[in-house]
Design an enzyme around this catalytic site. Structure first.
Site, PDB file in Angstrom:
ATOM      1  N   ASP A 369      26.216  37.967 -57.380  1.00  0.00           N
ATOM      2  CA  ASP A 369      27.334  37.686 -58.267  1.00  0.00           C
ATOM      3  C   ASP A 369      26.902  36.712 -59.361  1.00  0.00           C
ATOM      4  OD1 ASP A 369      30.335  37.619 -58.811  1.00  0.00           O
ATOM      5  OD2 ASP A 369      29.960  35.502 -58.393  1.00  0.00           O
ATOM      6  N   GLU A 405      24.255  41.181 -60.949  1.00  0.00           N
ATOM      7  CA  GLU A 405      25.347  41.249 -61.905  1.00  0.00           C
ATOM      8  C   GLU A 405      24.860  40.420 -63.095  1.00  0.00           C
ATOM      9  OE1 GLU A 405      30.155  40.614 -62.044  1.00  0.00           O
ATOM     10  OE2 GLU A 405      28.944  39.019 -61.170  1.00  0.00           O
TER      11      GLU A 405
END
Length: 727
Positions: A369, A405
């Protein structure tokens, strides 16, 4: 640090010296070693929670007197697996200098392998701001912090070994542990929403039959809900608020939270592996649940606040030039803090956590993330940052699946196409191009063709292959596919933020009516569009990622930010009543074609030239008239249909023993126009006959035979796949 002075000869210390490694609680039959990093602390107590005579529990404190290299350690005999524990740490209370020691706060061990207890953090009873009196809160927080659990690591893996499936053979299914089975009628009720529920044959058989090869689980590291959510009776459902990077989230356990969750997680991994499905974890190392300076003290802030979190750059005094510490947190995550991955112990914790999940829990990879926040040396993006270099050199981690990401909450953090090998990336440019194509907002077909062919503009220049692109049209964050074709505006009122949260850039199309409808004609158009999107995703070069439930028409009723919706709005509905099972069949058929035909999942870039002398181009783009696309065609805003020819005779890449590989050839027509399109199938020397093997046009049936030199009508808003047949 040295032990206290002995009081008499023959005395025995209740806490043995132990050792300063490994960090965390390490159980053995004789004793459990405890080690925690708190370099600026002056005193540390290990707090063990024992059963009281009245049936409750009592906190027993053991002072740790051994300290080396900033690590406080000791071994305690007779501690059983399942024992709950935490730490209390004293030291300077100087928030303006990043020192927040407070023995009134029970702290979670950052290396705890399991957690138990009340997991709801409270807001601090004091409101600290720079310049205020340095008074620390003396309210005991033992009931408001998750406690660590001593874990017995033994487990019978029954021969389970890493699968290491190649990227080009991978199909990812992004899922939430609870949301996937909470409503599943064929999962025993007591197992729904748990690790054990996900391991049930009803789930693994479904995923395998669909064509999934890997599940990417939303965060399963122990997390807590933000106080702002708990105050209004909500919870953090997605879990992007981690606090325990070695502990499986206890609420997803059906068997208990005194170490049973660790065993249950391992059993889940073992079951998925037996079904041929890898396990990828969505990990949140860029920030923690402690949020900004006014957030709750749960763990890191009470141990090494100054070292663990990034601060803004100090500004020299204009008169004296003196530089003083600035306690303002530097936040590029949007969550109040940013973990300093250049700090040696923060870096060590991240690497230790990753290795633990690979070696002890047998997971197959990670999706990071907000990876951009972790790639910074100081404040600047650095592809040679400590974390990237360390992972790339690690003999365990460099061989697992690594997904970035590639952005964070800052302007300079957008790194799509910029991560180094062996990283692969979420490709939001694929998402946007495919959405725009199917809603007729593209200005020509050049952009969508580039994405269909693997996004070479992003990944070919640094030696990566097309599989570096994780192709997705939806994810947990945003509309579902059904909502993408049913809503043009977000409807997040249920989140309690006056519909201000969530993006307004949905690139969606409601086809004339906002929200659900009973109009059969409109519903048919929406279902066909959903099928078009899913077929496009599954047949694009790169690695497809499906969001759980999209293949069967899951809806969030227009909510594009359901992070706090721990209810049926977020769960997969397994009932057939409202399921878009026609979309499921198209998705399944497209994945079967992909699995059975290496021409549709090639490991080398298409080159637009023959793979054998006198043969066809490996990739050719066709105009509906039958000619190859011209530069003018690519930028024709009125052109809504494009054909993608992929040759399989032979493939450019040799087989594992150097053998030439031959497959069928494919002609895929993508038509987003509102009128049917007549297309010509050109005469050629290589493919004379074919058949329709996938069609979202109800008037063009699978099995229809086509001939070179003939014509075909592609219905409005349709995908048609033709496969060559032997002469």
């Amino acid at each position: 640090m040295t032990p206290s002075t002995w009081t008499h000869l023959g005395q025995t210390s209740q806490v043995w010296p132990g050792r300063n490694w490994p960090l965390g609680a390490t159980w053995s039959a004789e004793s459990t070693n405890f080690a925690v990093y708190a370099p600026a602390a002056t005193e540390v107590w290990l707090c063990v929670f024992e059963e009281a005579p009245d049936g409750g529990e009592v906190e027993v404190r053991h002072q740790l007197t051994e300290q080396s290299l900033g690590i406080w350690h000791g071994a305690l005999p007779g501690v059983r697996p399942g024992t709950a524990y935490g730490y209390r740490v004293d030291g300077p209370w100087k928030p303006a200098e990043g020192l927040r020691f407070n023995p009134a706060k029970l702290l979670l061990d950052p290396y705890a392998q399991a957690t138990t207890g009340d997991l709801v953090p409270e807001q601090p009873a004091f409101a600290y701001v720079l310049g205020s009196p340095e008074v620390r809160d003396d309210h005991d927080s033992a009931g408001h912090v998750p406690r660590g659990v001593v874990v017995d690591p033994s487990f019978d893996w029954q021969g389970d070994v890493p699968m290491r499936r190649r990227w080009r053979d991978t199909v990812i299914y992004e899922a939430h542990v609870k949301g996937l089975t909470a409503l599943h009628d064929r999962v025993p009720e007591h197992l729904r929403g748990t690790y054990a529920g996900l391991a049930q044959p009803a789930v693994t058989d479904y995923l395998r039959d669909l064509g999934v090869t890997a599940v990417e689980l939303l965060p399963v590291h122990q997390f807590v809900s933000e106080p702002s959510l708990t105050e209004r009776g909500a919870t953090n459902y997605w879990g992007y608020n981690s606090i325990g990077y070695f502990a499986p989230h206890a609420a997803y356990s059906s068997s208990g939270e005194r170490g049973e969750q660790v065993t249950e997680f391992k059993e889940m991994v073992r079951a998925l592996h037996r079904a041929g499905i890898e396990v990828i974890l969505d990990v949140v190392y860029n920030h923690t649940a402690e949020a900004g300076p006014l957030g709750p003290t749960l763990s890191f802030r009470g141990l090494d606040d100054r070292g663990f979190y990034k601060r803004v750059a100090p500004v020299p005094d204009p008169k004296t030039g003196a530089v003083t510490f600035d306690d303002t947190y530097w936040d590029v995550t949007g969550c109040g803090n940013t973990v300093d991955s250049n700090n040696p112990l923060a870096l060590r914790m991240i690497l230790d956590s990753l290795r633990y999940w690979v070696t002890e829990m047998h997971v197959d990879g990670f999706r990071f993330d907000l990876m951009s926040a972790l790639t910074r040396t100081g404040y600047d993006i650095d592809m040679n940052s400590d974390l990237l270099v360390a992972i790339g050199q690690d003999p365990v981690l460099r061989h697992v699946k690594l997904i970035a990401e590639p952005w964070d909450a800052s302007m300079d953090g957008y790194l799509v196409g910029g991560m180094p090998p062996p990283w692969v990336e979420w490709n939001d440019q694929y998402r946007d191009a495919i959405r725009d194509f199917w809603r007729n907002h593209n200005h020509g077909t050049h952009a969508v063709a580039t994405r269909l062919a693997g996004s070479s503009d992003l990944y070919a220049d640094d030696g990566r292959s097309a599989y570096a692109s994780i192709n997705f049209v939806t994810a947990h964050d945003g509309f579902t596919v059904r909502d993408l074709v049913s809503y043009e505006h977000k409807h997040n009122e249920a989140n309690g933020e006056d519909n201000r949260d969530g993006t307004d850039n949905n690139r969606s199309w409601n086809h004339g009516v906002e929200g659900e409808t009973d109009d059969p004609a409109l519903l048919a158009v929406r279902r066909r569009q959903a099928a078009n999107i899913m077929a496009t995703l599954c047949l694009s070069n790169g690695v497809p990622m499906i969001t759980a439930g999209d293949e069967r028409g899951r809806t969030q009723r227009g909510n594009n930010n359901a992070y706090c919706q721990d209810n049926e709005l977020s769960y997969v509905d397994w009932r057939p009543d409202d399921a878009w099972l026609d979309v499921y069949e198209v998705t399944r058929a497209a994945l079967r074609l992909r699995r059975e035909h290496p021409a549709l999942r090639q490991r080398h870039w298409f080159e637009g030239r023959p793979t054998i002398r006198g043969g066809p181009k490996d990739l050719a783009w066709l105009h509906p008239s039958g000619r190859e696309m011209t530069p003018e065609d690519w930028h024709d805003p009125e052109l809504r249909t494009v054909g993608m020819f992929v040759s399989g005779s032979p493939l450019r890449a040799p087989g594992p023993r150097g053998e030439q590989q031959v497959d069928a050839s494919f002609m895929v027509w993508f038509g987003s126009g509102w009128l049917p399109q007549r297309v010509s199938l050109p005469e050629n020397d290589w493919v004379q006959r074919g058949e329709v093997v996938l069609s979202t046009d109800a008037r063009l049936a699978v099995g229809t035979v086509v001939e070179a030199g003939g014509e075909l009508t592609v219905g409005r808003r349709s995908v048609v796949v033709l496969r060559s047949t032997a002469p």
